[in-house]
Design a protein around this motif. Structure first.
Motif, short mmCIF file in Angstrom:
data_model
loop_
_atom_site.label_atom_id
_atom_site.label_comp_id
_atom_site.label_asym_id
_atom_site.label_seq_id
_atom_site.Cartn_x
_atom_site.Cartn_y
_atom_site.Cartn_z
N LEU A 146 19.91 2.28 -24.65
CA LEU A 146 20.16 3.76 -24.96
C LEU A 146 20.27 3.79 -26.57
N VAL A 147 21.39 3.16 -27.08
CA VAL A 147 21.96 3.40 -28.51
C VAL A 147 20.86 2.74 -29.46
N SER A 148 19.52 2.13 -29.01
CA SER A 148 18.47 1.71 -29.64
C SER A 148 17.54 2.78 -29.94
N GLY A 149 17.59 4.33 -29.21
CA GLY A 149 17.11 5.44 -29.70
C GLY A 149 15.70 5.43 -29.12
N ARG A 150 15.33 4.49 -28.42
CA ARG A 150 14.24 4.45 -27.78
C ARG A 150 13.69 4.95 -26.49
N MET A 151 14.92 4.97 -25.90
CA MET A 151 14.77 5.35 -24.34
C MET A 151 16.02 6.42 -24.03
N LEU A 152 15.80 7.42 -23.21
CA LEU A 152 16.76 8.47 -22.69
C LEU A 152 17.54 8.19 -21.70
N ASP A 153 17.02 7.27 -20.85
CA ASP A 153 17.84 6.76 -19.71
C ASP A 153 17.20 5.49 -19.49
N PHE A 154 18.06 4.65 -18.68
CA PHE A 154 17.47 3.30 -18.32
C PHE A 154 18.49 2.75 -16.82
N ILE A 155 17.57 2.23 -16.06
CA ILE A 155 18.28 1.82 -15.01
C ILE A 155 17.44 0.50 -14.56
N ARG A 156 18.39 -0.86 -14.44
CA ARG A 156 17.66 -2.09 -14.02
C ARG A 156 17.88 -2.38 -12.58
N PHE A 157 16.90 -2.73 -11.84
CA PHE A 157 17.22 -3.02 -10.36
C PHE A 157 17.20 -4.75 -10.32
N ASP A 158 17.05 -5.01 -9.16
CA ASP A 158 16.79 -6.48 -8.90
C ASP A 158 15.47 -6.93 -9.35
#
Length: 232
Positions: A146-158
């Motif tokens: 998120l701090v990269s400024g490119r994404m507003l939210d991020f979720i990683r799955f398996d």
């Protein structure tokens, strides 16, 4: 004290609405118990701290003071009757492992356990935890994206599968998703679109994304990162 409910037999299929035992009322455990309560799930939260139990006694279905390291104490509160348990203890690895082992001995079918390190997680898995959670690590990874400024939210799955919320790159705006070739060019899929003042909607091949929209994209971490770096 016996638990006021009795869960279904261990041979019966797990129910998505079955009561949940949450052990540990620190920040992680309290947040988990509180959210389960908001989802209308019956929760029995236990902690060896009377202060924490009193604090949460009116916020979850039931809160009890008990030492979960003692298997007899778990039996007294009816832990063996639960289908799902969350071990939210993180301050003491020894206590976390012992509690998890106790739940395994009591044949609780689904055990979710918090780990503070990779080695801690391996031990929890070996003693019988079905799901090992790394909340600090996962939160750190999410913030890094998120701090990269490119994404507003991020979720990683398996298996390195990712869902990300972001502003759409310029090349997909004003044309149908099938025309922009998002999937064929970048190996990602736009699964949802949100226009200002409207709820998210599922994306279709003919969906046209505008300058004011947000998009939900799925794909591998590396493909999502590459897509997120495109000109906006």
């Amino acid at each position: 004290m016996r638990c006021p409910w009795r869960g279904p037999s261990l041979v019966e299929q797990l129910r998505s609405d079955s009561p949940v035992l949450v052990i540990g009322l620190g920040r992680f455990g309290a947040a988990c118990a509180g959210e389960l309560d908001r989802l209308d799930r019956d929760v029995l939260a236990i902690d060896d701290s009377l202060d924490l139990v009193q604090k949460w006694s009116e916020r979850v279905t039931h809160a009890v003071q008990a030492d979960a390291r003692n298997i007899d104490a778990l039996k007294q509160i009816g832990a063996q009757d639960f289908q799902v348990a969350v071990v939210a203890v993180g301050s003491s690895i020894e206590a976390s492992v012992l509690i998890t082992a106790n739940l395994v001995d009591l044949k609780v079918p689904q055990i979710w356990a918090k780990a503070v390190s990779q080695s801690h997680g391996k031990i929890l898995a070996r003693v019988g935890a079905n799901h090992v959670i790394y909340p600090e690590r996962e939160a750190g990874e999410r913030v890094a994206h998120l701090v990269s400024g490119r994404m507003l939210d991020f979720i990683r799955f398996d298996d390195d599968f990712v869902l990300a919320k972001m502003y759409p790159p310029r090349f997909i705006r004003g044309v149908g998703l099938n025309e922009s070739g998002v999937r064929s060019k970048y190996n990602v899929t736009v699964v949802g679109v949100k226009s200002p003042g409207k709820p998210f909607r599922y994306a279709e091949a003919t969906t046209v994304v505008t300058n004011h929209d947000l998009i939900i994209v799925s794909g591998t971490n590396s493909d999502i990162e590459r897509f997120a770096s495109l000109d906006r």
